[in-house]
Design an enzyme around this catalytic site. Structure first.
Site, short mmCIF file in Angstrom:
data_model
loop_
_atom_site.label_atom_id
_atom_site.label_comp_id
_atom_site.label_asym_id
_atom_site.label_seq_id
_atom_site.Cartn_x
_atom_site.Cartn_y
_atom_site.Cartn_z
N LYS A 185 5.99 34.34 -7.58
CA LYS A 185 5.02 34.97 -6.65
C LYS A 185 5.75 36.30 -6.03
CE LYS A 185 2.27 31.44 -7.10
NZ LYS A 185 2.81 30.53 -7.96
C1 LIG Z 1 2.03 29.77 -8.83
C2 LIG Z 1 3.08 28.88 -9.59
C3 LIG Z 1 2.70 28.87 -11.19
C4 LIG Z 1 0.98 29.27 -11.59
O1 LIG Z 1 0.90 30.09 -11.75
P1 LIG Z 1 -0.71 30.87 -11.39
O2 LIG Z 1 -0.84 32.39 -11.71
O3 LIG Z 1 -1.33 30.13 -10.24
O4 LIG Z 1 -1.43 30.10 -12.66
C5 LIG Z 1 3.26 28.28 -11.99
N1 LIG Z 1 4.90 28.09 -11.78
C6 LIG Z 1 5.35 28.43 -10.43
C7 LIG Z 1 6.65 28.19 -10.21
C8 LIG Z 1 4.29 28.93 -9.38
O5 LIG Z 1 4.89 29.19 -8.40
#
Ligand SMILES: *Cc1c(COP(=O)(O)O)cnc(C)c1O
Length: 494
Positions: free
Chosen positions: A112
């Site tokens: 993120k």
């Molecule tokens: C948010 C997240 C995901 C999923 O990603 P999306 O874009 O919501 O599909 C997968 N792995 C981790 C560690 C995340 O923080």
């Protein structure tokens, strides 16, 4: 050429990039999508010479056409700096026949950070461009990682406040500690008695509440979103797929225009949608492999064309993927329906009313770029163990879901194309599950002791993000019921 954005639920709504970033969600409840996906327009040989920051400019300038060169370059420079612990920003590690694209070298050790370290800068430039005088209130629902990354990005950014809702019992201990220790006078963290879908629906409902919106406008506030429904989250995520491809080429791992597969551990469908957009831009991606955990709504969707959220919400060892309503799928649906707002509106209404919808066979035809797979809890743990035993590399639980699904994909198809696995979090964020998967007993030890043991075992030092919360004090302790979310927002804004 200027690129505009329109709403998936009303094609007449037209916004510039900066307006779409400010708004987050369109007023009709739809998501903003670019009117067309721009071509990359840069030679691979040129890309191969570029730094991460230069690649970011090459990609993002195609989408954010109302940002000047200096505005965008300034945002990029402020985002991708020493907050990341490696100058490459997103390095590739080759292990067991795949390339792990490590997207967890930012401040909060999950992918993120890749988008949320730039979003606050895009947002403040957007506010300036559109003469926004109100204070921007970022409302965010998190399954664990977005919350901390958004808090870190927006903390003490002038002209903004941020409110994060997380499922009280649905995140890892490290994730929770990261959030409740967040400093910054403009930050608010709230646990809810419910799951991520409840948090996300609650936030969407607040966004859609026009009376409340006017009330707040009078007080000098306007809402925006840091979730991946915001196009300002999605666009920065396209960058690392282009960067990874160029690195593989520069390192001689692939030939010019050699097709590669991408495997993405998926929840809200944002990360994999960014890979799909990269493909649409012209990047030679062959298969987009969508990996789910036991909450396998997407796996079922890719198999049957039927999206059905009417099922039990399961808590797994990959909590950031514990989602039954993948918001960004709406953007793909819209694309598959030849940009028909009528179809998107109808299907999303069915989802809201009945919890399910089925796409047409013509739309299903166009799904062949994707492959859906899932990993059970046991298979995920086995994947962590197997990569570690083979090469001594420790992956986190989310990345392990992807690794496991890739194994199944190879077995089923015999496809030997080079493959990039999006590695979305550091194993230190999910220490307990990771150590248990490695056969280490976690009983009676806290997460920080476990982190020290993981360091010994993996040879990778405990990251700064974990060190800094070891002794930090909890500053946020609000917990509310789902129907009290709006009240909580009111309270924070006085
Ligand atoms: C948010 C997240 C995901 C999923 O990603 P999306 O874009 O919501 O599909 C997968 N792995 C981790 C560690 C995340 O923080």
């Amino acid at each position: 050429m200027d690129l505009f954005y329109k709403s998936t639920r009303d094609s007449k709504v037209r916004a510039t990039a900066s307006q779409a970033i400010l708004q987050g969600l369109s007023e009709d409840g739809g998501l903003f999508v670019p009117e067309q996906i721009p071509a990359l327009g840069v030679e691979l040989k040129e890309l191969a010479e570029m730094t991460y920051q230069e690649t970011a400019y090459a990609v993002m300038s195609r989408f954010l056409t109302d940002f000047t060169e200096s505005e965008l370059k300034d945002c990029i420079a402020k985002a991708y700096d020493s907050k990341f612990d490696l100058p490459e920003i997103a390095p590739l590690t080759k292990a067991e026949g795949a390339y792990y694209l490590e997207l967890f070298h930012g401040a909060t050790i999950a992918f993120k950070d890749m988008a949320l370290s730039i979003l606050p800068h895009l947002m403040t430039v957007s506010a300036r461009k559109n003469q926004v005088k109100e204070e921007i209130v970022i409302l965010t629902a998190t399954s664990g990682d977005t919350g901390k990354a958004a808090l870190a990005g927006f903390a003490d950014v002038p002209g903004t406040r941020i409110i994060v809702f997380y499922p009280k019992d649905g995140v890892s201990p490290i994730q929770e500690k990261q959030m409740v220790t967040q400093k910054g006078d403009n930050t608010f963290v709230v646990g809810i008695r419910g799951n991520f879908d409840d948090a996300q629906s609650g936030v969407k409902a607040i966004f859609g509440d026009t009376v409340f919106k006017e009330e707040l406008a009078e007080k000098g506030y306007r809402f925006s979103s840091a979730n991946s429904i915001n196009i300002g989250r999605l666009v920065p995520q396209i960058v690392y797929y282009v960067y990874a491809y160029a690195r593989l080429f520069a390192d001689g791992e692939i030939g010019e225009n050699e097709p590669v597969n991408v495997v993405v551990p998926t929840g809200n469908f944002g990360n994999i949608l960014a890979a799909y957009y990269a493909k649409q831009m012209g990047l030679p991606i062959e298969k987009l492999i969508c990996a789910s955990n036991d909450n396998k709504v997407l796996y079922d969707f890719f198999r049957t064309g039927c999206y059905d959220r009417n099922r039990e919400f399961l808590l797994t060892s990959s909590p950031s993927m514990d989602i039954l309503i993948s918001s960004n799928l709406e953007r793909l649906i819209y694309q598959l329906a030849d940009q028909s707002d009528e179809t998107a509106r109808r299907l999303m209404k069915e989802l809201a009313e009945n919890g399910c919808y089925k796409i047409t066979s013509a739309m299903e035809e166009k799904l062949k770029d994707f492959y859906g797979g899932y990993g059970s809890e046991e298979e995920t743990a086995a994947a962590i163990r197997s990569v570690y035993e083979a090469v001594g590399y420790v992956i986190d639980t989310h990345t392990a879901v992807a690794s496991c699904v890739y194994g199944k994909y190879k077995k089923e198809t015999g496809d030997t194309a080079k493959t990039v696995i999006a590695s979305t979090a550091s194993p230190y964020k999910f220490t307990k599950s990771v150590m248990e998967a490695l056969g280490e007993s976690a009983a009676g030890t806290d997460d920080f002791e476990l982190a020290d043991r993981l360091a010994t075992l993996s040879g990778v030092p405990v990251p700064q993000a974990v060190e800094e919360i070891r002794t930090a004090e909890a500053l946020h302790n609000t917990v509310v019921n789902v129907d009290e979310m709006k009240q909580a927002v009111k309270r924070f804004l006085g």
